[in-house]
Design a protein around this motif. Structure first.
Motif, PDB file in Angstrom:
ATOM      1  N   LEU A 312      36.507  50.698  41.223  1.00  0.00           N
ATOM      2  CA  LEU A 312      36.251  50.822  42.657  1.00  0.00           C
ATOM      3  C   LEU A 312      37.448  50.439  43.525  1.00  0.00           C
ATOM      4  CD1 LEU A 312      32.627  49.358  42.775  1.00  0.00           C
ATOM      5  CD2 LEU A 312      33.291  51.770  42.892  1.00  0.00           C
ATOM      6  N   SER A 313      38.404  49.708  42.944  1.00  0.00           N
ATOM      7  CA  SER A 313      39.536  49.203  43.722  1.00  0.00           C
ATOM      8  C   SER A 313      40.503  50.323  44.110  1.00  0.00           C
ATOM      9  CB  SER A 313      40.293  48.136  42.916  1.00  0.00           C
ATOM     10  OG  SER A 313      41.506  47.795  43.559  1.00  0.00           O
ATOM     11  N   LYS A 314      41.036  50.214  45.317  1.00  0.00           N
ATOM     12  CA  LYS A 314      42.061  51.156  45.796  1.00  0.00           C
ATOM     13  C   LYS A 314      43.381  50.436  46.079  1.00  0.00           C
ATOM     14  CE  LYS A 314      39.344  54.790  45.879  1.00  0.00           C
ATOM     15  NZ  LYS A 314      38.168  54.139  45.279  1.00  0.00           N
ATOM     16  N   LEU A 315      43.424  49.124  45.792  1.00  0.00           N
ATOM     17  CA  LEU A 315      44.610  48.305  46.033  1.00  0.00           C
ATOM     18  C   LEU A 315      45.261  47.940  44.700  1.00  0.00           C
ATOM     19  CD1 LEU A 315      43.166  45.877  48.734  1.00  0.00           C
ATOM     20  CD2 LEU A 315      44.561  47.922  49.132  1.00  0.00           C
ATOM     21  N   TYR A 316      46.585  48.086  44.620  1.00  0.00           N
ATOM     22  CA  TYR A 316      47.276  47.830  43.353  1.00  0.00           C
ATOM     23  C   TYR A 316      47.060  46.396  42.885  1.00  0.00           C
ATOM     24  CZ  TYR A 316      50.938  47.507  39.846  1.00  0.00           C
ATOM     25  OH  TYR A 316      51.612  47.308  38.669  1.00  0.00           O
ATOM     26  N   TRP A 317      47.266  45.407  43.777  1.00  0.00           N
ATOM     27  CA  TRP A 317      47.161  44.006  43.365  1.00  0.00           C
ATOM     28  C   TRP A 317      45.745  43.641  42.941  1.00  0.00           C
ATOM     29  CZ3 TRP A 317      43.815  40.760  45.865  1.00  0.00           C
ATOM     30  CH2 TRP A 317      43.360  41.146  47.141  1.00  0.00           C
ATOM     31  N   LEU A 318      44.733  44.220  43.591  1.00  0.00           N
ATOM     32  CA  LEU A 318      43.345  43.934  43.226  1.00  0.00           C
ATOM     33  C   LEU A 318      43.008  44.573  41.875  1.00  0.00           C
ATOM     34  CD1 LEU A 318      40.686  42.607  44.081  1.00  0.00           C
ATOM     35  CD2 LEU A 318      40.095  44.732  45.276  1.00  0.00           C
ATOM     36  N   SER A 319      43.490  45.775  41.662  1.00  0.00           N
ATOM     37  CA  SER A 319      43.295  46.437  40.371  1.00  0.00           C
ATOM     38  C   SER A 319      43.936  45.625  39.254  1.00  0.00           C
ATOM     39  CB  SER A 319      43.896  47.849  40.401  1.00  0.00           C
ATOM     40  OG  SER A 319      43.286  48.644  41.385  1.00  0.00           O
ATOM     41  N   PHE A 320      45.128  45.107  39.532  1.00  0.00           N
ATOM     42  CA  PHE A 320      45.840  44.286  38.552  1.00  0.00           C
ATOM     43  C   PHE A 320      45.018  43.033  38.213  1.00  0.00           C
ATOM     44  CE2 PHE A 320      48.836  40.927  37.392  1.00  0.00           C
ATOM     45  CZ  PHE A 320      49.579  41.547  36.406  1.00  0.00           C
ATOM     46  N   ILE A 321      44.457  42.371  39.211  1.00  0.00           N
ATOM     47  CA  ILE A 321      43.661  41.158  38.996  1.00  0.00           C
ATOM     48  C   ILE A 321      42.416  41.458  38.162  1.00  0.00           C
ATOM     49  CG2 ILE A 321      42.184  39.442  40.150  1.00  0.00           C
ATOM     50  CD1 ILE A 321      44.247  39.384  42.412  1.00  0.00           C
ATOM     51  N   PHE A 322      41.718  42.552  38.482  1.00  0.00           N
ATOM     52  CA  PHE A 322      40.530  42.910  37.703  1.00  0.00           C
ATOM     53  C   PHE A 322      40.884  43.148  36.236  1.00  0.00           C
ATOM     54  CE2 PHE A 322      38.142  44.168  41.689  1.00  0.00           C
ATOM     55  CZ  PHE A 322      37.090  43.291  41.478  1.00  0.00           C
ATOM     56  N   LEU A 323      42.018  43.806  35.986  1.00  0.00           N
ATOM     57  CA  LEU A 323      42.419  44.065  34.602  1.00  0.00           C
ATOM     58  C   LEU A 323      42.830  42.779  33.889  1.00  0.00           C
ATOM     59  CD1 LEU A 323      44.415  47.412  34.930  1.00  0.00           C
ATOM     60  CD2 LEU A 323      42.154  47.068  33.926  1.00  0.00           C
ATOM     61  N   VAL A 324      43.489  41.865  34.600  1.00  0.00           N
ATOM     62  CA  VAL A 324      43.838  40.567  33.998  1.00  0.00           C
ATOM     63  C   VAL A 324      42.573  39.802  33.624  1.00  0.00           C
ATOM     64  CG1 VAL A 324      44.856  38.302  34.448  1.00  0.00           C
ATOM     65  CG2 VAL A 324      46.088  40.365  35.119  1.00  0.00           C
ATOM     66  N   MET A 325      41.605  39.776  34.530  1.00  0.00           N
ATOM     67  CA  MET A 325      40.346  39.077  34.258  1.00  0.00           C
ATOM     68  C   MET A 325      39.600  39.717  33.089  1.00  0.00           C
ATOM     69  SD  MET A 325      39.017  38.403  38.165  1.00  0.00           S
ATOM     70  CE  MET A 325      37.391  37.904  37.605  1.00  0.00           C
ATOM     71  N   SER A 326      39.613  41.047  33.041  1.00  0.00           N
ATOM     72  CA  SER A 326      38.949  41.728  31.918  1.00  0.00           C
ATOM     73  C   SER A 326      39.639  41.364  30.602  1.00  0.00           C
ATOM     74  CB  SER A 326      38.973  43.244  32.122  1.00  0.00           C
ATOM     75  OG  SER A 326      40.260  43.793  31.907  1.00  0.00           O
ATOM     76  N   GLY A 327      40.962  41.235  30.637  1.00  0.00           N
ATOM     77  CA  GLY A 327      41.695  40.847  29.436  1.00  0.00           C
ATOM     78  C   GLY A 327      41.384  39.427  28.998  1.00  0.00           C
ATOM     79  N   MET A 328      41.214  38.521  29.938  1.00  0.00           N
ATOM     80  CA  MET A 328      40.864  37.143  29.595  1.00  0.00           C
ATOM     81  C   MET A 328      39.513  37.085  28.895  1.00  0.00           C
ATOM     82  SD  MET A 328      42.193  35.156  33.046  1.00  0.00           S
ATOM     83  CE  MET A 328      41.919  33.517  32.378  1.00  0.00           C
ATOM     84  N   LEU A 329      38.540  37.809  29.431  1.00  0.00           N
ATOM     85  CA  LEU A 329      37.209  37.821  28.829  1.00  0.00           C
ATOM     86  C   LEU A 329      37.232  38.506  27.467  1.00  0.00           C
ATOM     87  CD1 LEU A 329      35.206  38.671  32.065  1.00  0.00           C
ATOM     88  CD2 LEU A 329      35.279  36.464  30.886  1.00  0.00           C
ATOM     89  N   ASP A 330      37.984  39.604  27.372  1.00  0.00           N
ATOM     90  CA  ASP A 330      38.083  40.304  26.095  1.00  0.00           C
ATOM     91  C   ASP A 330      38.806  39.449  25.062  1.00  0.00           C
ATOM     92  OD1 ASP A 330      37.727  42.697  24.462  1.00  0.00           O
ATOM     93  OD2 ASP A 330      39.897  42.903  24.587  1.00  0.00           O
ATOM     94  N   GLY A 331      39.798  38.663  25.504  1.00  0.00           N
ATOM     95  CA  GLY A 331      40.518  37.785  24.584  1.00  0.00           C
ATOM     96  C   GLY A 331      39.598  36.768  23.925  1.00  0.00           C
TER      97      GLY A 331
END
Length: 411
Positions: A312-331
């Motif tokens: 849903l994000s249209k902002l680069y920095w927000l998209s980056f944060i969501f992907l970092v958080m998803s990586g933490m949970l997946d880790g």
């Protein structure tokens, strides 16, 4: 008593050589995945073409996986590892033909794309073997009490190399182009082989026995279905990543939605691995002591929510944060799943169980890439990612309600 002392485990020279070799080969593989996604999308401008990369690899990989597990358990593992390593060098070297001689040979974009799919098909066969070999070697190298910590370090190595590979792949493509990035990838796989040569041989426990291939493969499958904790963890991984494979669409988001360019694409592609690397490094020092099953279910559901946010994000920095958080949970889920599989699997069928595990991993990642490409074609890129994240949350809830052994799992 299980030991959680990372430095003690790393004092094992052979384990360090195995991890270092894996670092370089995974670094190369992640750079290759980044390059292929970018290259194919630039050639076709079609999101579905990215999905076909995953399909090209997963079909042979899954088809050969059960037999690969049998071969790993029945043969010397170091030799198989080196054969697969050099097979990758040869196959990726074939991609240099369209990269360097495109003008002279008058290839068009679709011809290059089909050639890439063909090469990736054969790398899928090699992957069916190389995927389970490294984790199957770890229990023979480290002591049992150090095994959970070794699994964590193995995953940390994987994720550090993934972060570097995704980011470096994007940067190299941006500054030097596809052809020279391929040269770097081939060189890294060769460097990995130098460390694998330092490993001791690991001979089969079945060396003197006559083993039926079909019965051997059936034994591995049967063990997984009897062990509900392993079955639940693998199903959770397969279906959650199958539907939550938003990273496959990052070339489209970076190019058409976030306007990030090649460099921004490389960093965005590495975002989830950055999150995973941070959390796994923390888990190596401060491990999970209890309720690992419940934690696994919670973090997979949280992963799905992050994928929805990214879509849903249209902002680069927000998209980056969501992907970092998803990586933490997946880790967190990667460490728990890997430890469950290693602790619950006897040595004599480890190769076969890990091969079935690789089927789940490959079918989830590569089929997830195909599913993402197909759904993007049908629903549009944003809707396909939101749909995938929603299905991931649903899968976590279904597994939680139907697998009490996994829900109550402690180690």
């Amino acid at each position: 008593m299980i030991s959680f002392t990372p430095l003690k485990t790393l004092q094992n020279v052979e384990f360090r050589n195995l991890l270092t070799g894996r670092f370089f080969i995974v670094l190369a593989f992640r750079m290759l995945a980044t390059l292929l996604g970018w290259w194919v999308y630039q050639l076709t401008k079609d999101p579905f073409s990215i999905g076909l990369i995953g399909l090209s690899e997963v079909i042979p990989a899954v088809s050969c996986a059960l037999y690969a597990g049998h071969v790993i358990d029945m043969n010397e593992k170091k030799r198989l590892l080196l054969i697969c390593n050099y097979a990758y060098i040869f196959l990726i070297g074939l991609l240099l033909i369209p990269a360097f001689f495109n003008v002279e040979m008058h290839f068009n974009g679709h011809e290059i794309t089909y050639f890439i799919y063909g090469v990736i098909f054969f790398t899928g066969i090699a992957r069916a073997f190389i995927g389970p070999i490294v984790p199957s070697m770890i229990p023979k190298i480290v002591k049992k009490e150090n095994l959970p910590n070794a699994v964590t370090l193995n995953q940390a190595t994987f994720l550090i190399s993934s972060v570097c590979g995704h980011a470096a792949g994007g940067l190299l493509i941006g500054f030097f182009g596809v052809k020279w990035t391929l040269i770097v990838i081939i060189s890294l796989i060769f460097v990995a082989s130098l460390f694998f040569w330092q490993l001791k041989q690991q001979h089969s426990e079945y060396k003197k026995e006559e083993v039926n291939v079909v019965e051997s493969m059936r034994e591995g499958i049967s063990y997984i279905f009897k062990t509900k904790e392993i079955l639940g963890a693998l199903c959770l991984d397969m279906f959650a990543v199958l539907f939550g494979g938003a990273v496959a669409m990052i070339p489209v988001f970076a190019t058409d939605i976030l306007d990030a360019g090649a460099e921004g694409f490389g960093l965005l592609n590495a975002a989830s691995d950055i999150g995973s690397m941070c959390i796994i490094t923390l888990l190596a020092v401060v491990p999970l002591r209890k309720n690992q099953g419940k934690i696994l279910l919670v973090v997979v559901a949280g992963f799905g929510l992050c994928i929805i946010g990214f879509g849903l994000s249209k902002l680069y920095w927000l998209s980056f944060i969501f992907l970092v958080m998803s990586g933490m949970l997946d880790g967190i889920s990667v460490v728990i799943r890997g430890t469950i599989v290693q602790l619950k699997t006897p040595d004599h069928i480890r190769g076969r169980v890990l091969s079935v595990n690789s089927i789940f991993i490959m079918s989830s990642n590569e089929m997830g890439q195909f599913e993402s490409g197909l759904m993007a074609k049908l629903l549009g890129v944003v809707r396909s990612v939101v749909f995938g994240g929603s299905m991931t949350v649903l899968v976590a809830l279904l597994v939680a309600s139907t697998n009490p052994k996994l829900r109550k799992m402690n180690y």
